[in-house]
Enzyme design. Structure first.
Site, PDB file in Angstrom:
ATOM      1  N   ALA A   1     -52.789 -48.416  -5.065  1.00  0.00           N
ATOM      2  CA  ALA A   1     -52.941 -47.059  -4.699  1.00  0.00           C
ATOM      3  C   ALA A   1     -53.432 -46.103  -5.853  1.00  0.00           C
ATOM      4  O   ALA A   1     -52.957 -46.084  -6.984  1.00  0.00           O
ATOM      5  CB  ALA A   1     -51.600 -46.748  -4.043  1.00  0.00           C
TER       6      ALA A   1
ATOM      7  N   GLU B   1     -46.227 -52.082  -9.691  1.00  0.00           N
ATOM      8  CA  GLU B   1     -45.672 -51.015  -9.424  1.00  0.00           C
ATOM      9  C   GLU B   1     -44.195 -50.575 -10.207  1.00  0.00           C
ATOM     10  O   GLU B   1     -44.086 -49.378 -10.367  1.00  0.00           O
ATOM     11  CB  GLU B   1     -45.288 -50.870  -7.783  1.00  0.00           C
ATOM     12  CG  GLU B   1     -46.558 -50.839  -7.005  1.00  0.00           C
ATOM     13  CD  GLU B   1     -46.944 -52.154  -6.393  1.00  0.00           C
ATOM     14  OE1 GLU B   1     -46.802 -53.094  -7.126  1.00  0.00           O
ATOM     15  OE2 GLU B   1     -47.638 -52.204  -5.472  1.00  0.00           O
TER      16      GLU B   1
ATOM     17  N   GLY C   1     -51.266 -51.903  -4.398  1.00  0.00           N
ATOM     18  CA  GLY C   1     -51.980 -51.880  -2.956  1.00  0.00           C
ATOM     19  C   GLY C   1     -53.157 -52.829  -2.728  1.00  0.00           C
ATOM     20  O   GLY C   1     -53.519 -52.889  -1.800  1.00  0.00           O
TER      21      GLY C   1
HETATM   22  C1  HXC Z   1     -55.863 -43.981  -9.837  1.00  0.00           C
HETATM   23  C2  HXC Z   1     -56.846 -45.685 -11.291  1.00  0.00           C
HETATM   24  C3  HXC Z   1     -56.063 -46.602 -11.009  1.00  0.00           C
HETATM   25  C4  HXC Z   1     -55.149 -46.183  -9.805  1.00  0.00           C
HETATM   26  C5  HXC Z   1     -57.267 -47.024 -12.611  1.00  0.00           C
HETATM   27  N1  HXC Z   1     -57.711 -45.967 -12.510  1.00  0.00           N
HETATM   28  N2  HXC Z   1     -56.231 -47.682 -11.748  1.00  0.00           N
HETATM   29  N3  HXC Z   1     -56.589 -44.364 -10.900  1.00  0.00           N
HETATM   30  N4  HXC Z   1     -54.908 -45.058  -9.509  1.00  0.00           N
HETATM   31  N5  HXC Z   1     -54.367 -47.097  -9.206  1.00  0.00           N
HETATM   32  C6  HXC Z   1     -58.592 -45.174 -13.071  1.00  0.00           C
HETATM   33  C7  HXC Z   1     -58.170 -44.879 -14.685  1.00  0.00           C
HETATM   34  O1  HXC Z   1     -57.232 -43.884 -14.647  1.00  0.00           O
HETATM   35  C8  HXC Z   1     -59.344 -44.689 -15.119  1.00  0.00           C
HETATM   36  O2  HXC Z   1     -60.043 -43.398 -14.894  1.00  0.00           O
HETATM   37  C9  HXC Z   1     -60.301 -45.616 -14.514  1.00  0.00           C
HETATM   38  O3  HXC Z   1     -59.806 -45.891 -13.448  1.00  0.00           O
HETATM   39  C10 HXC Z   1     -60.567 -46.958 -15.495  1.00  0.00           C
HETATM   40  O4  HXC Z   1     -59.297 -47.324 -15.614  1.00  0.00           O
HETATM   41  P1  HXC Z   1     -58.765 -47.709 -17.054  1.00  0.00           P
HETATM   42  O5  HXC Z   1     -57.369 -47.906 -17.122  1.00  0.00           O
HETATM   43  O6  HXC Z   1     -59.423 -46.981 -18.044  1.00  0.00           O
HETATM   44  O7  HXC Z   1     -59.651 -49.199 -17.206  1.00  0.00           O
HETATM   45  P2  HXC Z   1     -58.820 -50.566 -18.154  1.00  0.00           P
HETATM   46  O8  HXC Z   1     -58.517 -50.091 -19.344  1.00  0.00           O
HETATM   47  O9  HXC Z   1     -59.906 -51.385 -17.932  1.00  0.00           O
HETATM   48  O10 HXC Z   1     -57.608 -51.056 -17.336  1.00  0.00           O
HETATM   49  C11 HXC Z   1     -57.685 -51.441 -16.057  1.00  0.00           C
HETATM   50  C12 HXC Z   1     -56.348 -51.693 -15.432  1.00  0.00           C
HETATM   51  C13 HXC Z   1     -55.602 -50.276 -15.357  1.00  0.00           C
HETATM   52  C14 HXC Z   1     -55.538 -52.655 -16.074  1.00  0.00           C
HETATM   53  C15 HXC Z   1     -56.493 -51.939 -13.908  1.00  0.00           C
HETATM   54  O11 HXC Z   1     -56.609 -49.241 -14.783  1.00  0.00           O
HETATM   55  C16 HXC Z   1     -54.273 -50.155 -14.691  1.00  0.00           C
HETATM   56  O12 HXC Z   1     -53.196 -50.590 -15.172  1.00  0.00           O
HETATM   57  N6  HXC Z   1     -54.335 -49.452 -13.360  1.00  0.00           N
HETATM   58  C17 HXC Z   1     -53.329 -49.150 -12.572  1.00  0.00           C
HETATM   59  C18 HXC Z   1     -52.497 -50.387 -12.171  1.00  0.00           C
HETATM   60  C19 HXC Z   1     -51.558 -50.253 -11.103  1.00  0.00           C
HETATM   61  O13 HXC Z   1     -50.457 -49.648 -11.715  1.00  0.00           O
HETATM   62  N7  HXC Z   1     -51.584 -50.221  -9.862  1.00  0.00           N
HETATM   63  C20 HXC Z   1     -50.680 -50.097  -8.878  1.00  0.00           C
HETATM   64  C21 HXC Z   1     -50.552 -48.743  -8.405  1.00  0.00           C
HETATM   65  S1  HXC Z   1     -49.282 -48.181  -7.163  1.00  0.00           S
HETATM   66  P3  HXC Z   1     -60.308 -42.182 -16.146  1.00  0.00           P
HETATM   67  O14 HXC Z   1     -60.516 -40.974 -15.324  1.00  0.00           O
HETATM   68  O15 HXC Z   1     -59.138 -42.417 -17.002  1.00  0.00           O
HETATM   69  O16 HXC Z   1     -61.465 -42.992 -16.584  1.00  0.00           O
HETATM   70  C22 HXC Z   1     -49.533 -48.967  -5.873  1.00  0.00           C
HETATM   71  C23 HXC Z   1     -48.460 -48.809  -4.747  1.00  0.00           C
HETATM   72  C24 HXC Z   1     -49.039 -49.222  -3.482  1.00  0.00           C
HETATM   73  O17 HXC Z   1     -50.639 -49.529  -5.786  1.00  0.00           O
HETATM   74  C25 HXC Z   1     -47.996 -48.830  -2.324  1.00  0.00           C
HETATM   75  C26 HXC Z   1     -48.479 -48.491  -1.164  1.00  0.00           C
HETATM   76  C27 HXC Z   1     -47.742 -47.923  -0.042  1.00  0.00           C
END
Ligand code: HXC
Length: 258
Positions: free
Chosen positions: A65, A132, A109
């Protein structure tokens, strides 16, 4: 309607829906989920479409998400808008088969969206996770429920409590994905699978999907009864006659969804 966060391509009975927010690794925001649900519903209603594929980019199916969108929200906000509950409900109401073709990250998500589809075909580069916990929240779209049913309690606890990622190989071994294919061939392989499904009787495919999904909602004895009744009802269809006659006549069945 023109979509901004997804691309939709309907070709040869298959709707290919591609998540398209490359700058955010296809993070799921309100707009994307709204557009995705609308595209799925349109594909479900389109008589030409017999199977749907949902995919992302090489690097990310979806990295979860959208954290930027959620970060400022309080309990009252997420509770009142029932964040993402609507998307879950709408996706689970789609009657045609949906294949998730996953390459790269399917996190939070994103993993939950893949699990809400009917089955997952993974590229060998796919990484699944429920990270998460690292953000101070828990999964909210099925990550503690569907994942547990797919991979069992021990692995689901491991994923949900540590936030570690699972490789495609581990995901296949654990029952999360149905097959793993080389990343370069992901869409080709998913399309071949979709084509195989598209050749069946759509009516029978929908019935099979409904029966499998029933197994998640009811007891074994009720599920078996549901399956038996649906099985019996198939004998009232022309496609049952055609399918069995074609087998006996050693020819390809010509199903008419009747
Ligand atoms: C918003 C995100 C994002 C996310 C990545 N980006 N994931 N933006 N929400 N979930 C953005 C980064 O901010 C960055 O933007 C760009 O995408 C590239 O990501 P990087 O981190 O620079 O890439 P990398 O170093 O290759 O790492 C990849 C990754 C990391 C390991 C996937 O991005 C990551 O850990 N993302 C978050 C994963 C996460 O925690 N997901 C769960 C979310 S909570 P900029 O602008 O800086 O270039 C969830 C709850 C669901 O899903 C509940 C539903 C009700």
């Amino acid at each position: 309607m023109a979509f901004e966060t997804i691309n939709v391509d309907v070709d040869d009975h298959i709707a290919l829906i591609r998540l398209n927010r490359p700058d955010a690794l296809n993070a799921l925001n309100t707009q994307l989920l709204k557009e995705l649900c609308q595209a799925l519903e349109e594909a479900d209603a389109n008589e030409k479409v017999r199977c749907i594929i949902v995919t992302g980019s090489d690097k990310a199916f979806a990295a979860g998400a959208d954290i930027k969108e959620m970060s400022g929200m309080g309990f009252g906000d997420v509770f009142t808008i029932n964040l993402f509950a609507d998307a879950n409900d709408r996706i689970t109401k789609i009657r045609k088969p949906i294949i998730a073709a996953v390459s790269g990250y399917a996190l939070g998500g994103g993993c939950e969206l893949a699990m809400a589809c009917d089955f997952i075909i993974a590229a060998d580069t796919a990484k699944f996770g429920q990270p998460e916990i690292n953000l101070g929240v828990i999964a909210g779209l099925g990550g503690t429920q569907r994942l547990t049913r797919f991979v069992g309690k021990s692995k689901s606890m491991d994923m949900n409590l540590t936030g570690r990622f699972m490789t495609a190989e581990e995901a296949e071994r654990s029952g999360l994905v149905s097959r793993v294919v080389p990343a370069k061939k992901l869409i080709e392989e998913a399309t071949n699978v979709a084509q195989k499904i598209a050749e069946k009787s759509m009516m029978t495919v929908m019935a099979a999907k409904e029966a499998v999904n029933r197994s998640y909602e009811t007891t074994l004895s009720e599920g078996l009864l549901f399956e038996r009744r649906v099985f019996h009802s198939m004998f009232a269809t022309e496609d049952q006659k055609e399918g069995m006659t074609a087998f006996l006549e050693k020819r390809q069945a010509q199903f008419r969804d009747k």
